[in-house]
Design a protein around this motif. Sequence first.
Motif, short mmCIF file in Angstrom:
data_model
loop_
_atom_site.label_atom_id
_atom_site.label_comp_id
_atom_site.label_asym_id
_atom_site.label_seq_id
_atom_site.Cartn_x
_atom_site.Cartn_y
_atom_site.Cartn_z
N ASP A 6 0.61 -1.24 0.12
CA ASP A 6 0.02 -0.09 -0.13
C ASP A 6 0.85 1.31 0.14
OD1 ASP A 6 -2.40 -1.30 0.05
OD2 ASP A 6 -2.74 -1.34 2.14
N HIS A 251 -4.46 5.27 13.95
CA HIS A 251 -3.94 4.18 13.06
C HIS A 251 -4.70 2.92 13.71
CE1 HIS A 251 -0.56 6.47 11.55
NE2 HIS A 251 -0.11 6.85 12.59
N SER A 253 -8.15 0.48 12.29
CA SER A 253 -8.83 0.12 10.74
C SER A 253 -10.23 0.53 11.17
CB SER A 253 -8.55 -1.35 10.40
OG SER A 253 -9.26 -2.14 11.76
N GLN A 350 -14.86 -0.21 -0.19
CA GLN A 350 -14.29 1.03 0.66
C GLN A 350 -15.21 1.50 1.52
OE1 GLN A 350 -10.90 1.99 -0.37
NE2 GLN A 350 -10.64 1.05 -2.42
N PHE A 373 -10.76 4.40 2.21
CA PHE A 373 -9.92 3.35 2.20
C PHE A 373 -10.53 1.96 2.45
CE2 PHE A 373 -6.92 6.76 3.26
CZ PHE A 373 -5.94 6.48 2.60
N GLU A 376 -9.59 -2.50 6.15
CA GLU A 376 -8.57 -3.20 7.11
C GLU A 376 -7.25 -2.31 7.05
OE1 GLU A 376 -7.86 -4.64 2.88
OE2 GLU A 376 -9.63 -4.32 4.06
N ALA A 377 -7.45 -1.03 6.46
CA ALA A 377 -6.23 0.03 6.27
C ALA A 377 -5.97 0.71 7.80
CB ALA A 377 -6.56 0.99 5.40
N ARG A 378 -4.88 0.77 8.02
CA ARG A 378 -4.30 1.37 9.46
C ARG A 378 -2.92 2.20 9.16
NH1 ARG A 378 -4.09 -2.66 14.48
NH2 ARG A 378 -2.26 -3.50 13.58
N TRP A 379 -2.34 2.17 8.13
CA TRP A 379 -1.27 3.01 8.21
C TRP A 379 -1.48 4.63 8.14
CZ3 TRP A 379 -3.29 2.51 3.49
CH2 TRP A 379 -2.72 3.00 2.28
N GLN A 380 -2.74 5.08 7.74
CA GLN A 380 -2.92 6.38 7.73
C GLN A 380 -3.39 6.86 9.09
OE1 GLN A 380 -2.92 8.43 4.99
NE2 GLN A 380 -1.86 6.70 4.19
#
Length: 389
Positions: A6, A251, A253, A350, A373, A376-380
């Motif tokens: 990602d 951070h 999800s 999304q 997003f 499961e996205a967590r890096w933002q």
Amino acid sequence: MQSMDDASPTKWHLAHTTWFFETFILRTQSDYREFDSEFNFLFNSYYNSIGRQYPRSRRGLISRPGMQQVKDYRDHVDRELSKRLECDEFATEAAELLQVGINHEQQHQELMLTDAKHMLSCNPTWPTYRDDPFDSAATPSDANRWIEVPAGMYTIGHGGDGFAYDNESPRHSAHLHATSIATTLVTNGEYLEFIEDGGYKRPEFWLSMGWATAEQNDWNAPLYWHQRDGRWHQFTLAGLVPVEAAWPVTHVSYFEADAFARWAGKRLPTEFQWEAACQIIAKSSDTSLEQEPFADVLMQQNKCIHPTRSPDGLMGAAWQWTSSSYAGYPGYCPPAGAVGEYNGKFMCNQYVLRGGSVATSSNHIRDTYRNFFPPEARWQFTTIRLADD
């Protein structure tokens, strides 16, 4: 370096944002000579109607061109654009795409920060991006304060002459049931209570896909949280620091945000309820919704890019998950041509986030802005704002 699929290397971000200006504006000019024909393959992100793209997961292997050649590429495109903008006819024709390109570059400025943070977090020596102090000390949140959103019809979407992305339109009416939205973000301390109450081990709080994702990835805390010397620490752009209870949790999800809300006996707001709450605040208060520190302001003040307090309004600190799936508004139609692939093609699997973050530029965000997003996205820089019926 590229730490995961990602994320992208900084050099790639710099080249891709320049590719956008070259591809959508300069290549339409018959007398333009492209800098390097291979760049159209290397730095095309996902525009299938433009041509093939180098695989996203392998961008870290693009050792050439080097950084200096990428800088030369940026200089070349900037010079060509500046020269042509002296022609009023060209400036008028290119104005709309130039605005999109500038806002596109601001999005990648944010991504460069979040991608660099993830890359540095993979190093067990916890290196710093910038060893800057954090913003003013946070004050404990007042969990009893809520914005009341009465039932009724609300106008949703962008209006006026300012810039907005196509997914913020058309402006339309939406009927909302009465709801309340918290004025403060969920804090680290509140989230720690969820962890200590077995939140990651109690499937009754989790969506089925979220439980499977947490189990598969062995989640037991937000991304960048680590146990050290008997207490929780979190990795920041200023290195590893103890978890501060009063700071907003970040951070997480969509799955974690939804599970926490269920554990707390609340829920996540819909994106329409969130936007209606912004309208209510704007009408009832003199507080600017954009006065909270954003990336450009924090860097000018030599402060660490990390949220340490909830904003006065709903904007800022960290992107807030909503329960709304990302889809087109009634009557939405993507722009014609390749630029129509910018937003519309991602309206599947999304979830919408609202409000911007400390990594966002201050003149880039607005109350109609729709980020999105996968769940499961967590890096933002993502966080939780609760809602209640």
